[in-house]
Design an enzyme around this catalytic site. Structure first.
Site, PDB file in Angstrom:
ATOM      1  CD  GLU A 274      -8.623  94.828  85.729  1.00  0.00           C
ATOM      2  OE1 GLU A 274      -7.426  94.852  86.064  1.00  0.00           O
ATOM      3  OE2 GLU A 274      -8.989  94.781  84.547  1.00  0.00           O
ATOM      4  NE  ARG A 439     -20.972  95.645  87.964  1.00  0.00           N
ATOM      5  CZ  ARG A 439     -20.541  95.742  89.213  1.00  0.00           C
ATOM      6  NH1 ARG A 439     -20.345  96.924  89.756  1.00  0.00           N
ATOM      7  NH2 ARG A 439     -20.301  94.659  89.922  1.00  0.00           N
ATOM      8  CE  LYS A 449     -11.701  94.236  96.246  1.00  0.00           C
ATOM      9  NZ  LYS A 449     -10.402  94.273  95.577  1.00  0.00           N
TER      10      LYS A 449
END
Length: 728
Positions: A274, A439, A449
């Site tokens: 994304e 993952r 982030k």
């Protein structure tokens, strides 16, 4: 308000080698700084002075990592008295204390288990290495330098647990050289790897053919490896309905047939990440999996708003797993349509109203939000819109519009699968299949982030592309080749379980690529000046150096040599030691590529007794006795800046509160960056551009940094030549 930083405490932390920034950061964590200051003061009382940097680093690691703080003082005594001097001993000490938390520690047992007082002599190392080399003598004679020396190193380390690994390596190299002699041309050739039987079997059983430009092409085993496991059971295009959990409606088969006519039976995956942050190493796996699976399988490469409603519940009211049902769930369609139009026109404040879908998701949550109000300009449409769709609304619709066959995403989206299928079917659209995989994470890093933003804002790293991070921009800046990242992702493969890997596995893939692609150069990090008093020319001589010594077909570059050269300080010792093969007053050494052997005639020191210059004589290599070693050197060098990196965090899992109770910002490695401002490089690199890559012989692989100027080149160390735990 944060407590004021004590000047004396700050001075104390800086005194043991922490940077001022790191010291201030440590002092913000009152629990950690209190323990560390207590440890330093205890060490001072024992030593009578402030601990040196090596001792200070051990104290810092002990205070950070020791969960059983009641025994910190016990360990500090051993560190201060230099009885625990290495990371190996510290790790053993921490493990011992962890396993003996109850009651007092038995000092004798502790010392025995942690190697306290153990002295491994050079003679012991020599004897054990000799016995181990003799054990493998026949195989060594057969395989020569293609033999796996790790077997010898491993056995010696097992027998001499507390010995210095570098000294063992030097002794192994020396004894193998004495046994086999110098490397021959055949020794330098790469040994062909025999294919693994298991891999052959997989390739045979799962071989797939594709037609490209009319030719039949068999897919490689490496892709098969990447796609092992559950991915091998994926549905074929158009057979979405065969997937467990897929929702079939009256129109499903017609929609699938139309989908097949549009795609021609092509497998389509999507670009998965994304656009809400910088891509990182985990995204690299996602990109590899999506595009890799499509490549492997390819033969070519709402009108019903009765299913949604306008809702006035606040964000806090619908958070969590069991929020109260919305009182507006059954409001009339016409009313919801009017409110949605007013949302679009900007007639409500942010959070005042949302559009929600009527469904219960597989994790039990009710009615996910489809649209919400945000008065934030979009980077493409500016202020034209003030309503934005959510992931739950856009994910499946974008996939449907693009006729994605396999929507591959990570496990955290498994709970959204029900809404994915529900919305496509509610709008009577083609519905792709969503499949979730584990993952990819790496130890000693963070990829969130929000956490990276904190690292940037606090000045711990420079920006998102700081080479100590594992964002893709950071890895590019550090010099990681794209093919190395792709190879790493292929080796990791795809499973439904979350995967956490050691960084050295990625670094190994980087070395494999750079060994074949990075031309060699010579660099001196800590220069020692050498004057050759009988140099055979008044003018510089031109030395031809192979770009890749193992394959001279890849070309040469030229470097000058004059009567003044520079060597590494570590390549000279005033007093010779057993196993030391480089330059001493009694021992000559060869100059790599130059064809000269030099011998020390005079050692020049400054007023503090430090060696600052050597005077030496030289002989041609062909007329002199063969030296034990050849060292690198520079002459008429370029002055450049080198940036050397170690891991950013001290712990494998800096986000784990059980390992790092103070949070990841307290776990920063104070030695994660060392800058050498005046390194000396040979002139072959003078025209290098940003991202050009080199192997500096005996030093490591380096990449030209974006901070380079016409006046001064800046290089980032990408990886060391060989694996060194903790260093990059």
């Amino acid at each position: 308000m944060a407590a004021p930083v004590s000047a004396s405490a700050l001075e104390l932390l800086c005194g043991i080698g922490l940077s001022e920034q790191k010291a201030k950061e440590t002092l913000r964590n009152q629990a950690l700084s209190g323990l560390l200051l207590q440890a330093i003061e205890q060490a001072q009382a024992i030593l009578g002075s402030t601990p040196d940097k090596a001792t200070g680093t051990l104290l810092y690691n002990a205070a950070t990592r020791l969960k059983d703080q009641t025994h910190l003082g016990f360990l500090v005594q051993y560190i201060a008295k230099k009885e625990v001097t290495s990371d190996l001993q510290l790790n053993a000490s921490l493990d011992y204390i962890k396993n003996h938390q109850l009651g007092p520690i038995d000092s004798a047992d502790f010392e025995r288990e942690c190697g306290i007082g153990v002295v491994v002599t050079p003679e012991q190392i020599e004897e054990v290495v000799e016995a181990t080399v003799n054990k493998y003598r026949n195989q060594l004679m057969l395989d020569r330098y293609h033999f796996n020396m790790g077997l010898i190193m491993g056995e010696v380390r097992n027998k001499l647990k507390w010995a210095d690994g570098k000294i063992i390596k030097n002794e192994v190299d020396l004894q193998v050289l004495n046994l086999l002699g110098p490397k021959t041309e055949a020794d330098l050739e790469k040994k062909a790897k025999a294919p693994k039987q298991k891999a052959q079997k997989v390739a045979t059983e799962s071989k797939e053919e594709s037609t490209v430009n009319g030719e039949v092409e068999v897919q490689s085993a490496s892709l098969m490896e990447q796609l092992r496991g559950e991915a091998m059971k994926f549905h074929k295009p158009g057979e979405n309905f065969k997937t467990v959990g897929y929702t079939v409606t009256a129109n499903t088969m017609d929609l699938l047939q139309k989908h097949l006519k549009i795609t021609g039976g092509q497998v389509r995956t999507r670009f998965p990440p994304e656009p809400n942050g910088i891509l990182h190493i985990g995204h690299a796996k996602a990109i590899n999996f999506n595009f890799g699976y499509a490549k492997y399988r390819q033969t070519l490469v709402s009108k019903d708003t009765g299913r949604a409603y306008a809702c006035h519940q606040k964000v806090d009211e619908i958070k969590g797993h069991n929020p109260p049902p919305s009182p507006w769930r059954d409001r009339p369609i016409e009313e919801s349509l009017i409110l949605f139009e007013e949302m679009r026109k900007g007639m409500f404040a942010e959070g005042e109203v949302t559009l929600r879908m009527k469904l219960i998701m597989e994790d039990g949550k009710m009615d996910p939000v489809a649209y919400r109000i945000k008065y934030t300009p979009h980077h493409r449409t500016g202020d034209r819109w003030c309503i934005y769709p959510t992931y739950d609304y856009t994910h499946c619709l974008c996939d449907s519009i693009e006729h994605i066959t396999h929507s591959l995403c990570t496990k955290e989206f498994q709970a959204r699968r029900s809404s994915y299928y529900w919305l496509c079917n509610a709008l009577d659209l083609y519905c792709p299949v969503q499949w979730e995989y584990g993952r990819l994470n790496l130890h000693y890093t963070v990829v969130s982030k929000r956490k990276i933003i904190k690292l940037v804002e606090t000045g711990i790293v420079r920006d998102w592309d700081d080479p100590r991070l594992f964002t893709l921009t950071a890895l590019r800046r550090r010099g990681f080749p794209p093919e190395a990242i792709n190879n790493f992702c292929a080796k990791v493969g795809v499973t439904v379980a979350q995967t956490t890997m050691e960084p050295h596995l990625l670094e190994s893939c980087v070395r494999d690529v750079l060994n074949e692609t990075a031309p060699r150069a010579m660099a001196i990090l800590e220069p020692l000046k050498v004057i050759i008093t009988n140099f055979p020319s008044d003018q510089p001589l031109k030395i031809s150096v192979p770009n890749f010594p193992a394959d001279e077909n890849k070309g040469f570059h030229t470097v000058p040599i004059t009567s003044t050269i520079y060597i590494e300080q570590s390549d000279f010792r005033e007093v010779s030691e057993k196993g030391y093969k480089r330059l001493t007053p009694e021992q000559s050494v060869g100059l790599r590529h130059a064809g000269f052997v030099i011998s020390v005639q005079r050692v020049i020191k400054n007023k503090n007794g430090k060696v600052v210059e050597l005077e030496a004589t030289c002989m041609k290599s062909e007329t002199s006795e063969k030296p034990k070693a050849f060292i690198h050197w520079v002459s008429n060098p370029l002055i450049c800046e080198l940036r050397l990196y170690e891991r950013l965090f001290l712990h494998k899992c800096p986000e784990d509160p059980s390992d790092v109770p103070g949070g990841f910002l307290t776990d920063i490695n104070p030695n994660s960056l060392m800058i050498i401002e005046d390194a000396m490089l040979d002139v072959s690199v003078k025209n290098a551009k940003a991202f050009d890559k080199f192997q500096f012989e005996r030093v490591g692989y380096f990449s030209v940094d974006l901070d380079s100027t016409d006046q001064k080149l800046v290089f980032n160390r990408t990886v060391m030549l060989k694996e060194d735990p903790g260093k990059i």
